[in-house]
Each structure stands twice: as C-alpha cells, then as structure tokens.
Write an enzyme that holds these catalytic residues in place. Structure first.
Site, PDB file in Angstrom:
ATOM      1  N   LYS A 122       0.742  -1.199   0.130  1.00 25.33           N
ATOM      2  CA  LYS A 122      -0.147  -0.137   0.069  1.00 25.33           C
ATOM      3  C   LYS A 122       0.899   1.182   0.082  1.00 25.33           C
ATOM      4  CE  LYS A 122      -4.329  -1.442   1.837  1.00 25.33           C
ATOM      5  NZ  LYS A 122      -5.477  -1.602   2.803  1.00 25.33           N
ATOM      6  N   LYS A 132      -4.474  -9.478  -5.091  1.00 21.18           N
ATOM      7  CA  LYS A 132      -5.757 -10.183  -4.389  1.00 21.18           C
ATOM      8  C   LYS A 132      -6.845  -8.919  -5.033  1.00 21.18           C
ATOM      9  CE  LYS A 132      -6.237  -7.708   0.201  1.00 21.18           C
ATOM     10  NZ  LYS A 132      -7.617  -7.228  -0.069  1.00 21.18           N
ATOM     11  N   LYS A 174     -10.719  -3.662  -2.234  1.00 16.61           N
ATOM     12  CA  LYS A 174     -11.730  -2.616  -2.376  1.00 16.61           C
ATOM     13  C   LYS A 174     -11.062  -1.172  -2.794  1.00 16.61           C
ATOM     14  CE  LYS A 174     -13.274  -3.083   2.075  1.00 16.61           C
ATOM     15  NZ  LYS A 174     -12.400  -2.652   2.845  1.00 16.61           N
TER      16      LYS A 174
HETATM   17  P1  ATP Z   1      -8.709  -2.298   1.120  1.00 18.01           P
HETATM   18  O1  ATP Z   1      -8.141  -2.275  -0.406  1.00 18.01           O
HETATM   19  O2  ATP Z   1      -9.202  -0.810   1.566  1.00 18.01           O
HETATM   20  O3  ATP Z   1      -7.533  -2.857   2.278  1.00 18.01           O
HETATM   21  P2  ATP Z   1      -9.908  -5.066   1.316  1.00 18.01           P
HETATM   22  O4  ATP Z   1     -10.720  -5.377   0.173  1.00 18.01           O
HETATM   23  O5  ATP Z   1      -8.390  -5.458   1.612  1.00 18.01           O
HETATM   24  O6  ATP Z   1      -9.828  -3.447   1.218  1.00 18.01           O
HETATM   25  P3  ATP Z   1     -10.264  -4.852   4.272  1.00 18.01           P
HETATM   26  O7  ATP Z   1     -11.397  -4.014   4.657  1.00 18.01           O
HETATM   27  O8  ATP Z   1      -9.054  -4.334   4.402  1.00 18.01           O
HETATM   28  O9  ATP Z   1     -10.611  -4.962   2.603  1.00 18.01           O
HETATM   29  O10 ATP Z   1     -10.462  -6.227   4.481  1.00 18.01           O
HETATM   30  C1  ATP Z   1     -11.942  -6.988   5.213  1.00 18.01           C
HETATM   31  C2  ATP Z   1     -11.892  -8.404   5.538  1.00 18.01           C
HETATM   32  O11 ATP Z   1     -11.804  -8.951   3.929  1.00 18.01           O
HETATM   33  C3  ATP Z   1     -10.463  -8.874   6.127  1.00 18.01           C
HETATM   34  O12 ATP Z   1     -10.570 -10.029   6.845  1.00 18.01           O
HETATM   35  C4  ATP Z   1      -9.700  -9.441   4.842  1.00 18.01           C
HETATM   36  O13 ATP Z   1      -8.620 -10.372   5.275  1.00 18.01           O
HETATM   37  C5  ATP Z   1     -10.522  -9.902   3.938  1.00 18.01           C
HETATM   38  N1  ATP Z   1     -10.272 -10.016   2.651  1.00 18.01           N
HETATM   39  C6  ATP Z   1      -9.774  -9.013   1.883  1.00 18.01           C
HETATM   40  N2  ATP Z   1      -9.828  -8.997   0.503  1.00 18.01           N
HETATM   41  C7  ATP Z   1      -9.934 -10.335   0.663  1.00 18.01           C
HETATM   42  C8  ATP Z   1      -9.871 -11.167  -0.644  1.00 18.01           C
HETATM   43  N3  ATP Z   1      -9.322 -10.832  -1.744  1.00 18.01           N
HETATM   44  N4  ATP Z   1     -10.021 -12.509  -0.442  1.00 18.01           N
HETATM   45  C9  ATP Z   1     -10.461 -12.916   0.852  1.00 18.01           C
HETATM   46  N5  ATP Z   1     -10.480 -12.301   1.943  1.00 18.01           N
HETATM   47  C10 ATP Z   1     -10.226 -10.904   1.739  1.00 18.01           C
HETATM   48 MG    MG Z   2      -7.365  -4.704   3.336  1.00 14.08          MG
END
Ligand code: ATP
Ligand code: MG
Length: 329
Positions: A112, A194, A197
């Site tokens: 990040k 991965k 969001k």
């Molecule tokens: P950001 O990019 O803002 O970090 P994010 O998609 O990683 O968003 P988070 O809010 O950081 O989402 O994570 C929320 C939950 O979703 C955490 O438990 C994280 O491990 C899980 N998670 C995030 N992305 C994935 C993915 N691609 N596959 C499975 N689990 C995920």
């Molecule tokens: Mg995240």
C-alpha cells in the site's frame, strides 16, 4: 462462558466477494458459537487518504452490509471503531513495545505504501499495531480473516505475548481463523494481486451490490491462463480463481466443479460463473433494503456501549500493570 471473536472491515469502498468469502461469511457462520464483536474500522480507513463525506457514508453503508450479510445484532456486537476511544489508546501503548523491524517486514505496508517509505504515511506503517489493539482489547480468542491479514495477526499474537511476559498475564493470545477455500480471492484482471476494495480499477472486483449486468460483464472480461483445461491448479491462478469462485457460489465439491466443465471452454465457464454469482448475491441484495437509518443508528449506539464496557476493563488493567496512573488513582 463463550469464547470471543473480533473482526472488522474498513469503510474504504464497496465490499467485494473476496471480503464476503474470506471474512463476513465466516463471521455469520461462527457468531452463534462465540461472543462476537464486529467492528467498522474507520480509524484504519484513514491510513490512506479518504474523502470525509464519502467516509461518513461508507461507514453507515458498511454497517448495513454486515446486517444484510446475516450478522445478528441481537447476539453479535456491531460498532464503529472511533466510538470506542480505547482502540486508539491501547494502540499507543502497544506502539511502545512494538519494534520497527517487525513492522518493516509487513507486506501490506510495502504494497500500500508502494515501496516508497519516504512518502508513505506513518499511520499506514503502524496500522498493524492499531489492529492488534482492536483485537486484544476484547480478550479475543478467534479472528476470522482473509489470508492477507495472517501476517498482521501474527504480530498481534507477538505483541500480546510480549506484553504478558513483560507486565504479567493480561491478554488472551488470539488465533486466526482463515477459511480453507476463499481466503484469497484474486483480482479478475490481475491474478497476481488479491481482489481489493481500494483497487483503482473496479473491473477487477465483483462488488456485493453489483447488478446482474455488471457482474456478467466483469466476469466476461476476466483474464484467463493459457491452455484450455478447466481444473484447480495453483500454477494457473486465473482459472484457479474463477473455479474457486464458482465452487463457493454453488457449494459443489472441487471434483464436481471440474467434472461440470469437462470438454467445455472458458466462455462456457464464465457464463456459468456469472449466473451462479448473480443468484448467490440476490438474497443479500434484497435484504440490504430492510435496514433504515433509525434502526441502524440504534444498533450502532448499543454496540458502541457494549464494546466500550469490555474495552475499558482491559485498558484499565493494562494501565494498572504498567504503573500508569492519573489524578485520583
Ligand atoms: P482495502 O483494499 O481498502 O484494504 P480490502 O478489500 O483489503 O480493502 P479490508 O477491509 O482491508 O478489505 O478487509 C476486510 C476483510 O476481508 C479482512 O478480513 C480481509 O482479510 C478480507 N479480505 C480482503 N480481501 C480479500 C480477498 N481478496 N479474499 C479473501 N478475503 C479478503
Ligand atoms: Mg485490506
């Protein structure tokens, strides 16, 4: 007494199926067997720049998503991180026992922060300490998360053990719960990353609130690997990822999924996945309309109160152990 769960998501954007399959789905599955705390971690969200109005809106939207996903507010505690100031306080305390070296090893900071530690925010660097505070405040036994959070959770465990060793038994040392399938859903456009969001390209993710047309278009555009076999094979991450999504959406076994696509092409695979995703998300999308602002605010207010009472107890204990006293103590 039931054991405790803590987990959370950041109100940084729209939740995607990775968040659901890696985390939320398991929160719901585990909530009756544990005393559960599900947090909207808005203080984490600001470790990257956010538009204040959007952040405010996304915070409430996320609470609605927890509810529509099936988190039961009667038995689970849903709350906003900034409503419980103990998170920021314990984070400070833990930062005094965390080491620069262990934070420098965190891969999320490298990703990040785009490898530029000169420009990256200090908050982004110390993010895992705040996450440790979130978890340890609730004397948490189990933390259901996706695979990307495994390293952060190990740091939470290390900090708990270090504090317990230096100041006396205080924290439960939490265990991760990482589901065997679905813990690492990959971007549809770049299977070396991965699904996220905060990815600028929205076409890499299927959001929980995407309509049928958008879902179908995104899946049609998903990259594939060379070759034609439709099999689970980690060395072909794009097809492996698409099949994993199909498996989780249909509840079929891995073998059944492979058998379903014998002799069929990628176009056919994508068509079936799109249908399965649309069908899977429909009940969730219907339920999201059920929660009005008033209901939501009441749930969050009650949740904050409950969370605060637990968090305060832990923080008091921490201060006492460390000899931190204020006037009148
Ligand atoms: P950001 O990019 O803002 O970090 P994010 O998609 O990683 O968003 P988070 O809010 O950081 O989402 O994570 C929320 C939950 O979703 C955490 O438990 C994280 O491990 C899980 N998670 C995030 N992305 C994935 C993915 N691609 N596959 C499975 N689990 C995920
Ligand atoms: Mg995240």
């Amino acid at each position: 007494m039931k054991k405790r769960i803590f987990s959370g998501a950041q109100p940084t954007g729209n939740l995607h199926i990775g968040n659901y399959l890696g985390a939320l789905k398991n929160w719901v599955a585990l909530q009756d067997d544990y005393e559960s705390f599900y947090c909207i971690v808005n203080l984490h969200a600001i470790t990257l720049p956010q538009n204040p109005e959007t952040l405010k809106q996304k915070t409430l939207d996320l609470a609605r998503i927890y509810l529509a996903a099936g988190v039961n507010p009667e038995t689970s505690t849903i709350f906003i991180q900034s409503d419980v100031s103990e998170h920021a306080e314990l984070s400070w305390i833990l930062s005094t026992i965390a080491r620069m070296g262990e934070l420098e090893r965190m891969t999320q900071f490298k990703d990040k922060g785009k490898g530029n530690s000169e420009r990256a925010g200090v908050g982004l660097f110390t993010y895992p300490i705040l996450m440790a505070a979130d978890i340890l405040l609730y004397q948490t036994h189990l933390v259901p998360v996706g695979k990307d959070q495994k390293q952060h959770l190990e740091l939470s465990r290390d900090l708990a053990e270090r504090f317990n060793r230096d100041f006396g038994e205080t924290f439960i040392v939490p265990e991760p719960y990482i589901p065997p399938v679905g813990a690492n859903i990959l971007s549809l456009l770049d299977p070396t990353k991965k699904m996220s969001k905060s990815d600028e390209n929205v076409n890499g993710s299927i959001f929980l609130l995407d309509d049928a047309d958008t879902i179908t278009k995104k899946i049609k555009r998903a990259v594939t690997d060379s070759g034609t076999d439709i099999k689970f094979d980690e060395s072909r991450p794009a097809i492996n990822n698409l099949l994993t999504i199909y498996q989780l959406m249909t509840g079929k076994t891995a073998k059944e999924c492979e058998e379903n696509f014998v002799g069929k092409g990628y176009g056919h695979l994508k068509g079936e996945i799109a249908e399965a995703v649309v069908e899977y998300l429909q009940p969730f999308q219907d339920r999201i309309k059920d929660f009005d602002d008033e209901t939501l605010n009441k749930i969050l207010k009650d949740g904050a109160e409950k969370a605060r009472s637990v968090a305060r107890k832990t923080l008091r204990e921490v201060y006492k152990k460390m000899g931190i006293v204020g006037a009148g103590n």
